[in-house]
Design a protein around this motif. Structure first.
Motif, PDB file in Angstrom:
ATOM      1  N   ILE A  66     -37.830 -18.117 -32.404  1.00 46.06           N
ATOM      2  CA  ILE A  66     -38.620 -17.489 -31.136  1.00 46.06           C
ATOM      3  C   ILE A  66     -39.668 -16.548 -31.928  1.00 46.06           C
ATOM      4  O   ILE A  66     -39.552 -15.734 -32.784  1.00 46.06           O
ATOM      5  N   ASP A  67     -40.810 -16.580 -31.108  1.00 47.79           N
ATOM      6  CA  ASP A  67     -42.022 -15.549 -31.658  1.00 47.79           C
ATOM      7  C   ASP A  67     -41.520 -14.186 -31.205  1.00 47.79           C
ATOM      8  O   ASP A  67     -41.226 -14.009 -30.069  1.00 47.79           O
ATOM      9  N   TYR A  68     -42.270 -13.149 -32.041  1.00 51.83           N
ATOM     10  CA  TYR A  68     -41.920 -11.875 -31.567  1.00 51.83           C
ATOM     11  C   TYR A  68     -42.858 -11.531 -30.496  1.00 51.83           C
ATOM     12  O   TYR A  68     -44.002 -12.195 -30.143  1.00 51.83           O
ATOM     13  N   PRO A  69     -42.510 -10.722 -29.598  1.00 48.02           N
ATOM     14  CA  PRO A  69     -43.196 -10.366 -28.379  1.00 48.02           C
ATOM     15  C   PRO A  69     -44.500  -9.777 -28.854  1.00 48.02           C
ATOM     16  O   PRO A  69     -44.710  -8.985 -29.924  1.00 48.02           O
ATOM     17  N   LYS A  70     -45.530 -10.427 -28.216  1.00 49.47           N
ATOM     18  CA  LYS A  70     -47.054  -9.868 -28.516  1.00 49.47           C
ATOM     19  C   LYS A  70     -47.079  -8.332 -28.796  1.00 49.47           C
ATOM     20  O   LYS A  70     -47.695  -8.080 -29.737  1.00 49.47           O
ATOM     21  N   GLU A  71     -46.495  -7.655 -28.017  1.00 52.09           N
ATOM     22  CA  GLU A  71     -46.775  -6.301 -27.776  1.00 52.09           C
ATOM     23  C   GLU A  71     -45.891  -5.434 -28.958  1.00 52.09           C
ATOM     24  O   GLU A  71     -46.204  -4.173 -29.362  1.00 52.09           O
ATOM     25  N   MET A  72     -45.069  -6.294 -29.724  1.00 52.38           N
ATOM     26  CA  MET A  72     -44.265  -5.588 -30.832  1.00 52.38           C
ATOM     27  C   MET A  72     -44.422  -6.286 -32.037  1.00 52.38           C
ATOM     28  O   MET A  72     -43.519  -6.250 -32.866  1.00 52.38           O
ATOM     29  N   ARG A  73     -45.322  -7.030 -31.992  1.00 55.09           N
ATOM     30  CA  ARG A  73     -45.525  -7.931 -33.331  1.00 55.09           C
ATOM     31  C   ARG A  73     -45.527  -7.058 -34.622  1.00 55.09           C
ATOM     32  O   ARG A  73     -44.938  -7.748 -35.437  1.00 55.09           O
ATOM     33  N   TYR A  74     -46.314  -6.210 -34.619  1.00 59.35           N
ATOM     34  CA  TYR A  74     -46.485  -5.550 -35.669  1.00 59.35           C
ATOM     35  C   TYR A  74     -45.267  -4.816 -35.966  1.00 59.35           C
ATOM     36  O   TYR A  74     -44.657  -4.710 -37.323  1.00 59.35           O
ATOM     37  N   THR A  75     -44.439  -4.186 -34.972  1.00 63.07           N
ATOM     38  CA  THR A  75     -43.180  -3.598 -35.612  1.00 63.07           C
ATOM     39  C   THR A  75     -41.966  -4.591 -36.155  1.00 63.07           C
ATOM     40  O   THR A  75     -41.564  -4.262 -37.176  1.00 63.07           O
ATOM     41  N   PHE A  76     -41.916  -5.795 -35.510  1.00 62.27           N
ATOM     42  CA  PHE A  76     -40.998  -6.490 -36.046  1.00 62.27           C
ATOM     43  C   PHE A  76     -41.371  -7.013 -37.321  1.00 62.27           C
ATOM     44  O   PHE A  76     -40.764  -7.432 -38.364  1.00 62.27           O
ATOM     45  N   GLU A  77     -42.980  -7.370 -37.419  1.00 60.48           N
ATOM     46  CA  GLU A  77     -43.363  -7.913 -38.658  1.00 60.48           C
ATOM     47  C   GLU A  77     -43.208  -6.809 -39.915  1.00 60.48           C
ATOM     48  O   GLU A  77     -42.802  -7.135 -40.989  1.00 60.48           O
ATOM     49  N   GLY A  78     -43.409  -5.524 -39.692  1.00 60.49           N
ATOM     50  CA  GLY A  78     -43.174  -4.570 -40.616  1.00 60.49           C
ATOM     51  C   GLY A  78     -41.684  -4.364 -41.017  1.00 60.49           C
ATOM     52  O   GLY A  78     -41.398  -4.224 -41.869  1.00 60.49           O
ATOM     53  N   ILE A  79     -40.991  -4.382 -40.107  1.00 60.48           N
ATOM     54  CA  ILE A  79     -39.429  -4.392 -40.245  1.00 60.48           C
ATOM     55  C   ILE A  79     -38.976  -5.596 -41.071  1.00 60.48           C
ATOM     56  O   ILE A  79     -38.410  -5.549 -42.194  1.00 60.48           O
ATOM     57  N   GLN A  80     -39.365  -6.633 -40.901  1.00 62.32           N
ATOM     58  CA  GLN A  80     -39.181  -8.100 -41.805  1.00 62.32           C
ATOM     59  C   GLN A  80     -39.733  -7.723 -43.033  1.00 62.32           C
ATOM     60  O   GLN A  80     -39.020  -8.234 -44.163  1.00 62.32           O
ATOM     61  N   THR A  81     -41.006  -7.566 -43.361  1.00 61.50           N
ATOM     62  CA  THR A  81     -41.713  -7.503 -44.675  1.00 61.50           C
ATOM     63  C   THR A  81     -41.043  -6.274 -45.418  1.00 61.50           C
ATOM     64  O   THR A  81     -41.122  -6.386 -46.630  1.00 61.50           O
ATOM     65  N   ILE A  82     -41.203  -5.196 -44.752  1.00 58.38           N
ATOM     66  CA  ILE A  82     -41.048  -4.006 -45.583  1.00 58.38           C
ATOM     67  C   ILE A  82     -39.503  -3.592 -45.809  1.00 58.38           C
ATOM     68  O   ILE A  82     -39.149  -3.434 -47.054  1.00 58.38           O
ATOM     69  N   PHE A  83     -38.662  -3.524 -44.769  1.00 59.83           N
ATOM     70  CA  PHE A  83     -37.221  -3.216 -44.763  1.00 59.83           C
ATOM     71  C   PHE A  83     -36.207  -4.410 -45.358  1.00 59.83           C
ATOM     72  O   PHE A  83     -35.573  -4.098 -46.137  1.00 59.83           O
ATOM     73  N   PHE A  84     -36.544  -5.596 -44.774  1.00 62.66           N
ATOM     74  CA  PHE A  84     -35.885  -6.912 -45.251  1.00 62.66           C
ATOM     75  C   PHE A  84     -36.332  -7.472 -46.219  1.00 62.66           C
ATOM     76  O   PHE A  84     -35.621  -8.285 -46.938  1.00 62.66           O
ATOM     77  N   GLU A  85     -37.611  -7.214 -46.396  1.00 58.53           N
ATOM     78  CA  GLU A  85     -38.282  -7.907 -47.790  1.00 58.53           C
ATOM     79  C   GLU A  85     -38.301  -9.297 -47.673  1.00 58.53           C
ATOM     80  O   GLU A  85     -37.974 -10.252 -48.770  1.00 58.53           O
ATOM     81  N   LEU A  86     -38.556  -9.990 -46.492  1.00 61.69           N
ATOM     82  CA  LEU A  86     -38.685 -11.399 -46.420  1.00 61.69           C
ATOM     83  C   LEU A  86     -40.090 -11.582 -46.153  1.00 61.69           C
ATOM     84  O   LEU A  86     -40.656 -11.057 -45.206  1.00 61.69           O
ATOM     85  N   GLY A  87     -40.347 -12.600 -46.835  1.00 65.11           N
ATOM     86  CA  GLY A  87     -41.697 -13.184 -46.833  1.00 65.11           C
ATOM     87  C   GLY A  87     -42.766 -12.267 -47.512  1.00 65.11           C
ATOM     88  O   GLY A  87     -42.686 -11.107 -47.704  1.00 65.11           O
ATOM     89  N   SER A  88     -43.801 -12.976 -48.135  1.00 68.44           N
ATOM     90  CA  SER A  88     -44.682 -12.421 -49.055  1.00 68.44           C
ATOM     91  C   SER A  88     -46.201 -12.056 -48.239  1.00 68.44           C
ATOM     92  O   SER A  88     -46.946 -11.150 -48.514  1.00 68.44           O
TER      93      SER A  88
END
Length: 114
Positions: free
Chosen positions: A77-99
């Motif tokens: 499922i795609d992240y909601p457009k209005e929260m895209r950067y929030t979810f992307e930040g959590i995924q890459t910074i805190f979960f360290e998923l994806g480069s």
């Protein structure tokens, strides 16, 4: 008696529909009606995906958060457009998923590491 139970069920689903209207992705926390506003008693924690409660009776917010990301990933499922950067930040910074990440998130990550 059965008519009363059916009406109560209808009222519950109507209330649920009102609460979930316009919510595509969320963590829903249900708090007991209590005067203790400082430390409210959490009665239930649920995960909402595409206007439907998909998981409920979760023990805490951190578990709900992990389930939310797992479900978003597993169901593609795609992240909601209005929260895209929030979810992307959590995924890459805190979960360290994806480069790969956007410039906005890369800048935030750099500033956090300073």
């Amino acid at each position: 008696m059965e008519d009363l139970l059916e009406k109560l069920d209808e009222q519950d689903t109507d209330h649920e529909k009102r609460v979930l209207r316009g919510v595509s992705v969320a963590i829903l926390t249900i708090i007991e009606d209590d005067d203790a506003a400082i430390s409210p008693n959490v009665r239930d924690v649920a995960v909402v995906l595409e206007w439907t409660i998909v998981l409920q009776d979760l023990p805490d917010l951190s578990t709900a958060f992990a389930y939310l990301f797992g479900l978003l990933y597993a169901m593609d499922i795609d992240y909601p457009k209005e929260m895209r950067y929030t979810f992307e930040g959590i995924q890459t910074i805190f979960f360290e998923l994806g480069s790969r990440c956007s410039q906005c998130i890369r800048s935030l990550k750099t500033n956090l590491l300073l």
